[in-house]
Design an enzyme around this catalytic site. Sequence first.
Site, PDB file in Angstrom:
ATOM      1  N   ASP A  22       0.843  -1.193   0.000  1.00  0.00           N
ATOM      2  CA  ASP A  22       0.000   0.000   0.000  1.00  0.00           C
ATOM      3  C   ASP A  22       0.884   1.250   0.000  1.00  0.00           C
ATOM      4  O   ASP A  22       1.637   1.493   0.945  1.00  0.00           O
ATOM      5  CB  ASP A  22      -0.879  -0.019   1.260  1.00  0.00           C
ATOM      6  CG  ASP A  22      -2.063   0.921   1.181  1.00  0.00           C
ATOM      7  OD1 ASP A  22      -2.158   1.686   0.212  1.00  0.00           O
ATOM      8  OD2 ASP A  22      -2.897   0.888   2.095  1.00  0.00           O
ATOM      9  N   ASP A  23       0.816   2.033  -1.075  1.00  0.00           N
ATOM     10  CA  ASP A  23       1.574   3.294  -1.177  1.00  0.00           C
ATOM     11  C   ASP A  23       3.085   3.079  -1.170  1.00  0.00           C
ATOM     12  O   ASP A  23       3.827   3.868  -0.582  1.00  0.00           O
ATOM     13  CB  ASP A  23       1.202   4.247  -0.034  1.00  0.00           C
ATOM     14  CG  ASP A  23      -0.124   4.962  -0.269  1.00  0.00           C
ATOM     15  OD1 ASP A  23      -0.910   4.488  -1.100  1.00  0.00           O
ATOM     16  OD2 ASP A  23      -0.366   5.982   0.386  1.00  0.00           O
ATOM     17  N   CYS A  60      -5.434   3.851  -4.115  1.00  0.00           N
ATOM     18  CA  CYS A  60      -5.725   2.634  -3.345  1.00  0.00           C
ATOM     19  C   CYS A  60      -6.941   1.858  -3.865  1.00  0.00           C
ATOM     20  O   CYS A  60      -6.811   0.772  -4.413  1.00  0.00           O
ATOM     21  CB  CYS A  60      -5.952   2.993  -1.878  1.00  0.00           C
ATOM     22  SG  CYS A  60      -4.720   4.067  -1.140  1.00  0.00           S
ATOM     23  N   ARG A  64      -7.325  -1.674  -6.275  1.00  0.00           N
ATOM     24  CA  ARG A  64      -7.864  -2.925  -5.751  1.00  0.00           C
ATOM     25  C   ARG A  64      -9.040  -3.417  -6.594  1.00  0.00           C
ATOM     26  O   ARG A  64      -9.179  -4.612  -6.857  1.00  0.00           O
ATOM     27  CB  ARG A  64      -8.295  -2.730  -4.299  1.00  0.00           C
ATOM     28  CG  ARG A  64      -7.118  -2.689  -3.357  1.00  0.00           C
ATOM     29  CD  ARG A  64      -7.479  -2.110  -1.989  1.00  0.00           C
ATOM     30  NE  ARG A  64      -6.378  -2.307  -1.046  1.00  0.00           N
ATOM     31  CZ  ARG A  64      -5.217  -1.650  -1.090  1.00  0.00           C
ATOM     32  NH1 ARG A  64      -5.033  -0.727  -2.007  1.00  0.00           N
ATOM     33  NH2 ARG A  64      -4.256  -1.902  -0.231  1.00  0.00           N
ATOM     34  N   LYS A 117      -6.184  -5.493   4.071  1.00  0.00           N
ATOM     35  CA  LYS A 117      -7.003  -4.323   3.737  1.00  0.00           C
ATOM     36  C   LYS A 117      -7.931  -4.610   2.557  1.00  0.00           C
ATOM     37  O   LYS A 117      -7.504  -5.102   1.525  1.00  0.00           O
ATOM     38  CB  LYS A 117      -6.071  -3.154   3.407  1.00  0.00           C
ATOM     39  CG  LYS A 117      -6.758  -1.904   2.885  1.00  0.00           C
ATOM     40  CD  LYS A 117      -5.732  -0.805   2.636  1.00  0.00           C
ATOM     41  CE  LYS A 117      -6.343   0.391   1.904  1.00  0.00           C
ATOM     42  NZ  LYS A 117      -5.362   1.474   1.687  1.00  0.00           N
ATOM     43  N   HIS A 119     -11.009  -2.117   1.508  1.00  0.00           N
ATOM     44  CA  HIS A 119     -11.161  -0.764   0.956  1.00  0.00           C
ATOM     45  C   HIS A 119     -11.937  -0.729  -0.356  1.00  0.00           C
ATOM     46  O   HIS A 119     -11.621   0.023  -1.272  1.00  0.00           O
ATOM     47  CB  HIS A 119      -9.781  -0.121   0.771  1.00  0.00           C
ATOM     48  CG  HIS A 119      -9.819   1.374   0.886  1.00  0.00           C
ATOM     49  ND1 HIS A 119      -8.755   2.171   0.552  1.00  0.00           N
ATOM     50  CD2 HIS A 119     -10.801   2.220   1.288  1.00  0.00           C
ATOM     51  CE1 HIS A 119      -9.051   3.442   0.746  1.00  0.00           C
ATOM     52  NE2 HIS A 119     -10.308   3.494   1.195  1.00  0.00           N
ATOM     53  N   HIS A 204       1.806   2.437   3.904  1.00  0.00           N
ATOM     54  CA  HIS A 204       0.956   3.632   3.956  1.00  0.00           C
ATOM     55  C   HIS A 204       1.091   4.323   5.316  1.00  0.00           C
ATOM     56  O   HIS A 204       1.277   3.666   6.337  1.00  0.00           O
ATOM     57  CB  HIS A 204      -0.489   3.210   3.726  1.00  0.00           C
ATOM     58  CG  HIS A 204      -1.435   4.309   3.387  1.00  0.00           C
ATOM     59  ND1 HIS A 204      -1.708   5.363   4.227  1.00  0.00           N
ATOM     60  CD2 HIS A 204      -2.196   4.520   2.275  1.00  0.00           C
ATOM     61  CE1 HIS A 204      -2.583   6.162   3.659  1.00  0.00           C
ATOM     62  NE2 HIS A 204      -2.894   5.677   2.476  1.00  0.00           N
ATOM     63  N   ASP A 308      -0.094  -0.789  -4.913  1.00  0.00           N
ATOM     64  CA  ASP A 308      -1.338  -0.234  -5.444  1.00  0.00           C
ATOM     65  C   ASP A 308      -1.175   1.156  -6.066  1.00  0.00           C
ATOM     66  O   ASP A 308      -2.044   1.625  -6.793  1.00  0.00           O
ATOM     67  CB  ASP A 308      -2.433  -0.201  -4.370  1.00  0.00           C
ATOM     68  CG  ASP A 308      -2.116   0.728  -3.205  1.00  0.00           C
ATOM     69  OD1 ASP A 308      -0.985   1.261  -3.128  1.00  0.00           O
ATOM     70  OD2 ASP A 308      -3.001   0.923  -2.353  1.00  0.00           O
ATOM     71  N   ASN A 309      -0.102   1.858  -5.760  1.00  0.00           N
ATOM     72  CA  ASN A 309       0.199   3.147  -6.397  1.00  0.00           C
ATOM     73  C   ASN A 309       1.617   3.533  -6.028  1.00  0.00           C
ATOM     74  O   ASN A 309       2.290   2.825  -5.276  1.00  0.00           O
ATOM     75  CB  ASN A 309      -0.784   4.252  -5.979  1.00  0.00           C
ATOM     76  CG  ASN A 309      -1.066   4.335  -4.508  1.00  0.00           C
ATOM     77  OD1 ASN A 309      -2.174   4.046  -4.055  1.00  0.00           O
ATOM     78  ND2 ASN A 309      -0.073   4.731  -3.728  1.00  0.00           N
ATOM     79  N   LYS A 376       1.558   9.186  -6.107  1.00  0.00           N
ATOM     80  CA  LYS A 376       0.178   8.718  -5.969  1.00  0.00           C
ATOM     81  C   LYS A 376      -0.776   9.852  -6.346  1.00  0.00           C
ATOM     82  O   LYS A 376      -0.529  11.007  -6.012  1.00  0.00           O
ATOM     83  CB  LYS A 376      -0.051   8.300  -4.513  1.00  0.00           C
ATOM     84  CG  LYS A 376      -1.487   8.025  -4.112  1.00  0.00           C
ATOM     85  CD  LYS A 376      -1.541   7.728  -2.617  1.00  0.00           C
ATOM     86  CE  LYS A 376      -2.965   7.514  -2.133  1.00  0.00           C
ATOM     87  NZ  LYS A 376      -2.999   7.209  -0.688  1.00  0.00           N
TER      88      LYS A 376
END
Length: 567
Positions: A22-23, A60, A64, A117, A119, A204, A308-309, A376
């Site tokens: 994540d991030d 994010c 996903r 996660k 989301h 993140h 994810d980014n 991002k």
Amino acid sequence: MTSTTQPEGPARGPNIILILADDMGFSDIGCFGGEIRTPHLDRLGAEGTRMTSFYNTARCSPSRASLLTGLHPHQTGIGILTGSTLPAGYPGDLDPRCATIADMLGDAGYRTSCVGKWHLAGNVREPGPAWPTRRGFERHHGPLGGATSYFDPVTMVEDEEPIETFDPDFSLTEHLGERAEAEVRDAAKDPRPFFLYLAFTAPHWPLHARPEQVAACRGMYDDGWDVARARRLERMGELGVLESATELTERDEDVPAWEETAHHAWQARRMEVYAAQVGAMDAAIGRVLDALEATQQSEDTMVLFLSDNGGCAEEIAPGWADEMDPVPYNVPVRTAAGERVRKGNDPSVVPGPPATFASYGRAWANVSNTPFREYKHWVHEGGIATPLLARWPRGGVAAGWDRTPAQLTDIVPTLLEAAGIGAADRTSHPESPPLEGSSLLAGWKGEKSTEEPHPLFFEHEGNAAVRWGRWKAVRAFGSDWELYDLRVDRTERHDLSAEFPERVESLVGAWRGWADRCGVRDRTSILDQQQRGRGHGAGRGPGAGRGRGRGLIQDVRSAWTVRETQV
């Protein structure tokens, strides 16, 4: 459809583990040039294929949604984030009509579980059709919402039951690794092949790590961000991540030189904690890889890892969490020990402990995304480029680099081919739109493709791009289209739009056709709606009714007319 009593051995489909960070930036892990110690991911990369031109969607929730459905995020109802932006925007819930890879593999007899996660649901308080246990996963353990405290997380569930009490020594990344390890060991007793989606919140923000984890990274960033970027590019050239002639982008114009920056110790500490978070994730992944070997499942398990980014440039405004109006759903006001939480990036607050809630900011995100531009949210290379690692020994996935341009929509077709399932074989969701991508498996096996490159399309918050082979047209929202030849200018430093206007016109025309077909909504209309304040929940995050949390995100880019604060 495959029976749930498939025979043991090669005749059945492989196990599949899909791991999402994540991030995390393009060059953070060791096998992509980073100085962060990631031995388990480095081993995964050395034993399998490393893709250097793979792309996410820059954010994010959309990533996903695309990753799990094989569709573009706008087709899934999540074009921005969870939470409705109707009528101008998107529902902000994963559309029930869209089959997930868990649906498809489950229909074919796979055991399916999600750890981490989610989301993808606007409502994280009451079970609904967008919850993982209603989207093909037999089990889910982890947070339903976005970013959260690593020591005292919110929206945690076991399947559909809330988890609100944690051990005083709790750490989310370690916990998710333990749960994923248990899933692997339990799956070894099941005759079915398994699919495990392991979605970390790391790295993140908030910057949370144990003291000993941070201590292991002490001193790594004392030379500052300028030196860190240069060193990463040098290592990337040595490893072959990118061609040695790749030019490093200029330091972000809003970031001062390290020598001109105050509070060096605090600045370095921010990146040390971030590095500790990446290291903790790597250790958790190591537990899973070790469990595969211990249960003799490693050879016939496809393992994928990606982010994810790109790295996140968001700054968090300083202040006491309990003084925010309203308090965002994911920011605790006190720790489990009763300490008042101080949010934000303030040199007087050392990040890492539970009583802090900080981010590492634009300068270090610029390092994470070395050698690229932007972050991002944006669809320049820094926002959408991710390392992708793929290993499957028995499936013939070769060790080495794959430089084929590809994106998230290609993952579901790849997994289906590996499992021996037809792309249209979606018995539980026959109304789901056709998949948008193509399988990458042949390339991972080292087979030469005879197909012409197909265009890759992107849009997030009005930022737009199309890559077709070596050429990429890209724009930031409100700006003109730029053109880059990525074969010789992957870092997007030399805009060729004035030299090749017809090529720009052709690429932009293809992008517009895609945007119309896939339901991309007009960004200006969404912003106008939000400014008028008549947005049917516009911009609201998970757990509707809890509010957006004014002032959490201090700055991403001053040119934004409206700054979303969700993550």
